[in-house]
Design a protein around this motif. Structure first.
Motif, mmCIF file in Angstrom:
data_model
loop_
_atom_site.group_PDB
_atom_site.id
_atom_site.type_symbol
_atom_site.label_atom_id
_atom_site.label_comp_id
_atom_site.label_asym_id
_atom_site.label_seq_id
_atom_site.Cartn_x
_atom_site.Cartn_y
_atom_site.Cartn_z
ATOM 1 N N GLY A 58 2.215 51.986 100.456
ATOM 2 C CA GLY A 58 1.244 52.059 101.543
ATOM 3 C C GLY A 58 0.693 53.454 101.808
ATOM 4 O O GLY A 58 -0.011 53.646 102.787
ATOM 5 N N GLN A 59 1.025 54.435 100.938
ATOM 6 C CA GLN A 59 0.517 55.792 101.139
ATOM 7 C C GLN A 59 -0.241 56.273 99.909
ATOM 8 O O GLN A 59 -0.015 55.803 98.805
ATOM 9 N N GLU A 60 -1.132 57.227 100.144
ATOM 10 C CA GLU A 60 -1.910 57.848 99.075
ATOM 11 C C GLU A 60 -1.936 59.349 99.339
ATOM 12 O O GLU A 60 -2.004 59.781 100.486
ATOM 13 N N MET A 61 -1.868 60.130 98.258
ATOM 14 C CA MET A 61 -1.928 61.581 98.403
ATOM 15 C C MET A 61 -2.960 62.139 97.440
ATOM 16 O O MET A 61 -2.978 61.797 96.268
ATOM 17 N N PHE A 72 -4.356 69.627 100.361
ATOM 18 C CA PHE A 72 -3.847 68.281 100.102
ATOM 19 C C PHE A 72 -3.869 67.455 101.380
ATOM 20 O O PHE A 72 -3.846 67.986 102.490
ATOM 21 N N PHE A 73 -3.933 66.151 101.167
ATOM 22 C CA PHE A 73 -3.984 65.189 102.257
ATOM 23 C C PHE A 73 -3.149 63.981 101.868
ATOM 24 O O PHE A 73 -3.292 63.462 100.769
ATOM 25 N N LYS A 74 -2.285 63.551 102.757
ATOM 26 C CA LYS A 74 -1.515 62.319 102.556
ATOM 27 C C LYS A 74 -1.825 61.408 103.727
ATOM 28 O O LYS A 74 -1.834 61.856 104.886
ATOM 29 N N HIS A 75 -2.109 60.158 103.446
ATOM 30 C CA HIS A 75 -2.437 59.221 104.523
ATOM 31 C C HIS A 75 -1.980 57.823 104.147
ATOM 32 O O HIS A 75 -1.733 57.516 102.983
ATOM 33 N N ASP A 76 -1.878 56.985 105.174
ATOM 34 C CA ASP A 76 -1.556 55.588 104.913
ATOM 35 C C ASP A 76 -2.834 54.852 104.522
ATOM 36 O O ASP A 76 -3.909 55.162 105.029
ATOM 37 N N VAL A 77 -2.705 53.930 103.592
ATOM 38 C CA VAL A 77 -3.893 53.227 103.097
ATOM 39 C C VAL A 77 -4.401 52.177 104.086
ATOM 40 O O VAL A 77 -5.510 51.678 103.940
ATOM 41 N N SER A 83 0.704 50.959 113.349
ATOM 42 C CA SER A 83 1.299 52.185 113.891
ATOM 43 C C SER A 83 2.692 52.465 113.335
ATOM 44 O O SER A 83 3.141 53.607 113.346
ATOM 45 N N SER A 84 3.386 51.433 112.827
ATOM 46 C CA SER A 84 4.727 51.670 112.280
ATOM 47 C C SER A 84 4.683 52.360 110.915
ATOM 48 O O SER A 84 5.669 52.949 110.497
ATOM 49 N N THR A 85 3.540 52.297 110.228
ATOM 50 C CA THR A 85 3.426 52.944 108.912
ATOM 51 C C THR A 85 2.346 54.023 108.892
ATOM 52 O O THR A 85 2.104 54.611 107.841
ATOM 53 N N ALA A 86 1.728 54.296 110.033
ATOM 54 C CA ALA A 86 0.654 55.289 110.082
ATOM 55 C C ALA A 86 1.201 56.680 109.769
ATOM 56 O O ALA A 86 2.245 57.083 110.281
ATOM 57 N N VAL A 87 0.494 57.400 108.882
ATOM 58 C CA VAL A 87 0.909 58.755 108.519
ATOM 59 C C VAL A 87 -0.322 59.558 108.117
ATOM 60 O O VAL A 87 -1.275 59.013 107.560
#
Length: 123
Positions: A58-61, A72-77, A83-87
């Protein structure tokens, strides 16, 4: 006119050209990181133990390089919809690539404790 003479001269000329000294292959170009890269995997090796640290479901960098700096940027897809996986993490700094040795120095990081930290990697 006898056509054999021009034909023989042509064959001899072709033979001399084709048997000439071989050219050395072009030198390998220097490694370059310039561009935008999507992280496929990462591992951490500490005290002989190897841990896979990426991919995280569920994440992309993404990491971008110019001639001297990176960001660099890391975020949830899911774009924060869960909200439990938001990053979201980001950072930037300078880097040097010498042969297969990469050295990056963070100047800005969303998480202050790691700001201004140097990282060293070998490929």
């Amino acid at each position: 006119m006898n056509l054999r003479l021009p034909a023989i001269i042509g064959i001899i000329g072709w033979t001399v050209v084709s048997c000439g000294e071989a050219k050395a292959p072009e030198a390998a170009t220097a490694l370059s990181l310039i561009g935008t890269w999507k992280l496929a995997y990462s591992k951490m090796i500490k005290n002989g133990d190897t841990t896979d640290t990426y991919p995280v479901k569920g994440q992309e960098m993404i990491k971008m390089f110019n001639g001297s700096h990176f960001a660099f940027f890391k975020h949830d897809v899911s774009k924060g919809s869960d909200s439990s996986t938001a990053v979201f993490d980001s950072g930037a700094g300078t880097y040097e690539l010498t042969g297969d040795k990469y050295e990056g120095a963070l100047a800005v990081l969303q998480l202050p404790p790691l700001g201004r930290h140097a990282f060293h990697f070998h490929t």
